[in-house]
Scaffold this active site. Structure first.
Site, short mmCIF file in Angstrom:
data_model
loop_
_atom_site.label_atom_id
_atom_site.label_comp_id
_atom_site.label_asym_id
_atom_site.label_seq_id
_atom_site.Cartn_x
_atom_site.Cartn_y
_atom_site.Cartn_z
N LYS A 68 0.66 -1.06 -0.10
CA LYS A 68 0.03 0.01 0.11
C LYS A 68 0.97 1.03 -0.06
O LYS A 68 1.85 1.35 -0.86
CB LYS A 68 -0.98 -0.03 1.08
CG LYS A 68 -1.72 -1.41 1.22
CD LYS A 68 -2.62 -1.72 2.26
CE LYS A 68 -3.23 -3.14 2.49
NZ LYS A 68 -2.29 -4.18 2.78
N ASP A 105 -4.67 -10.36 7.88
CA ASP A 105 -6.12 -10.03 7.85
C ASP A 105 -7.12 -10.93 7.00
O ASP A 105 -8.36 -11.39 7.26
CB ASP A 105 -6.32 -8.47 7.08
CG ASP A 105 -5.84 -8.44 5.84
OD1 ASP A 105 -5.04 -9.09 5.27
OD2 ASP A 105 -6.08 -7.27 5.35
#
Length: 403
Positions: free
Chosen positions: A111, A147
């Site tokens: 990211k 996640d």
């Protein structure tokens, strides 16, 4: 990779009070999760959320983990938990090598994170060191999960057929349950192993070169981590707005939009936000939303321009959904073939803002998957605060097994 005993032995008898941290691409969330043994009883959740500033994302690792611990302490105070030592599940959505349930080495940032002094280090150790620097609080044992694993475990708590976890949000990733005999890095052939695919990095070796568009390459050149996380840049929420912006510039240069005038908003990276795509694709109000957004960006538009912008947004989100479908179908087909099944019935737990917030994305994805995996019946399970619940669940099962 994570040994399956965590998920395979989740029998919904877990109970207790747990903390969970979820560090994602956009926000830091802290959870208090209370589990009971009552059948069909939902976990009781208390949640607080904070956006992660660019300063934190680009600072030092010490600053990042001090920030995490400060928010954790703030949460503990708000929950009147001062003096209590609760076990903690830590959901960390970045590529790691999982050594143990409480030891995970960050391979590289993704990211737009670029904190110094963290790559190659054990993030659980860095978290504990930050807690000790504060001195006034302590935590119990820590279970570290990705996640995607959190999502699979959370959805698997309600539906035991769930054996794939997928994130469609700021970034993207997936995990799935693999037969041990197919995991070359592990000894033994019995049981299953959870594989964290880190599919956001698919294509970093050039394997996607044949399908990269000039707009994908433009996005890659815009961000600092050039040549990394190619697949993620093609499909995830952090980048979709930028892809649309580059397409609009191309159409403007070809005098198909805005009378050929390239205005400042079009030429500014990041100016066309991904959330605009969701607003513009709203079935009932999308055209009106498009007009308002174009006006807000100080673009000189007419009705045809607004309709073309809406078509571009639909095309880019459809392109993303189909690539997600291809990746998911690949995993489902692999599971079916590895288990030597004529037909596979399974479920995928899904989390992420793009999947949940875009008005038509999930329909596009779910429509494309059967075409690509015709011998697989895949049920989609939308998670409910899965990162926190799943991380707490991992800790709860470990605690039960230990007892």
């Amino acid at each position: 990779m994570l040994p399956t005993f965590i998920r395979e032995t989740t029998d919904r008898t877990e109970k207790g009070d747990f903390l969970a941290l979820d560090l994602g691409g956009t926000n830091l969330r802290v959870f208090r999760v209370r589990l009971t043994e009552e059948e069909q009883k939902k976990p009781k959740l208390d949640i607080e959320q904070w956006p992660i500033s660019k300063k934190i994302k680009e600072g030092t690792g010490e600053q990042l983990f001090d920030h995490i611990v400060d928010r954790l302490i703030e949460f503990l105070d708000s929950q009147n938990l001062k003096g209590q030592t609760l076990p903690l599940g830590f959901s960390f959505s970045f590529p790691c090598e999982q050594k143990q349930i409480d030891q995970s080495i960050l391979l590289c940032w993704s990211k737009d994170f670029n904190c110094s002094g963290v790559e190659g280090e054990d993030v659980v150790k860095l978290l504990k060191e930050a807690i000790h620097r504060r001195g006034s609080y302590d935590i119990g044992s820590v279970a570290m999960v990705n996640d995607t694993v959190s999502t699979m475990m959370s959805c698997g708590y309600w539906d035991r057929s769930c054996e794939i976890g997928m994130i469609i949000g700021t970034g993207t990733n997936a995990c799935y349950m693999e037969k041990m005999k197919n995991v070359e890095y592990m000894d033994g052939e019995d049981g299953l192993m959870c594989i964290n695919t880190e599919w956001g990095g698919f294509g970093d070796d050039g394997s996607l070169e044949d399908i990269l568009t000039e707009f994908d390459k433009g996005v890659d050149n815009t961000f600092e981590n050039r040549g990394e996380h190619i697949f993620e840049k093609m499909i995830s929420g952090m980048y979709l707005g930028e892809i649309v912006r580059l397409v609009l510039i191309k159409l403007t240069e070809e005098k198909l939009l805005f009378k050929g005038e390239a205005f400042a908003a079009l030429l500014t990276p990041g100016k066309f936000e991904t959330r605009f795509i969701s607003e513009i694709e709203e079935p009932d109000s999308g055209l009106e939303n498009a007009q308002q957004i174009l006006a807000k960006l100080n673009l000189k538009w007419d009705l045809v321009d607004a309709r073309v912008v809406r078509l571009v947004c639909d095309t880019i989100s459809s392109h993303s959904a189909c690539l997600f479908a291809a990746a998911l179908a690949t995993i489902a087909n692999r599971i079916r073939l590895n288990r030597e099944l004529d037909y596979l019935k399974t479920a995928v737990g899904v989390d992420g803002t793009v999947y949940k917030s875009h008005p038509t994305f999930r329909n596009k994805l779910q429509k494309a998957v059967p075409t690509l995996a015709p011998k697989c019946d895949i049920k989609f399970l939308e998670s409910d605060e899965s990162s926190g619940v799943g991380a707490a669940m991992a800790m709860a099962v470990l605690q039960r097994l230990a007892q």
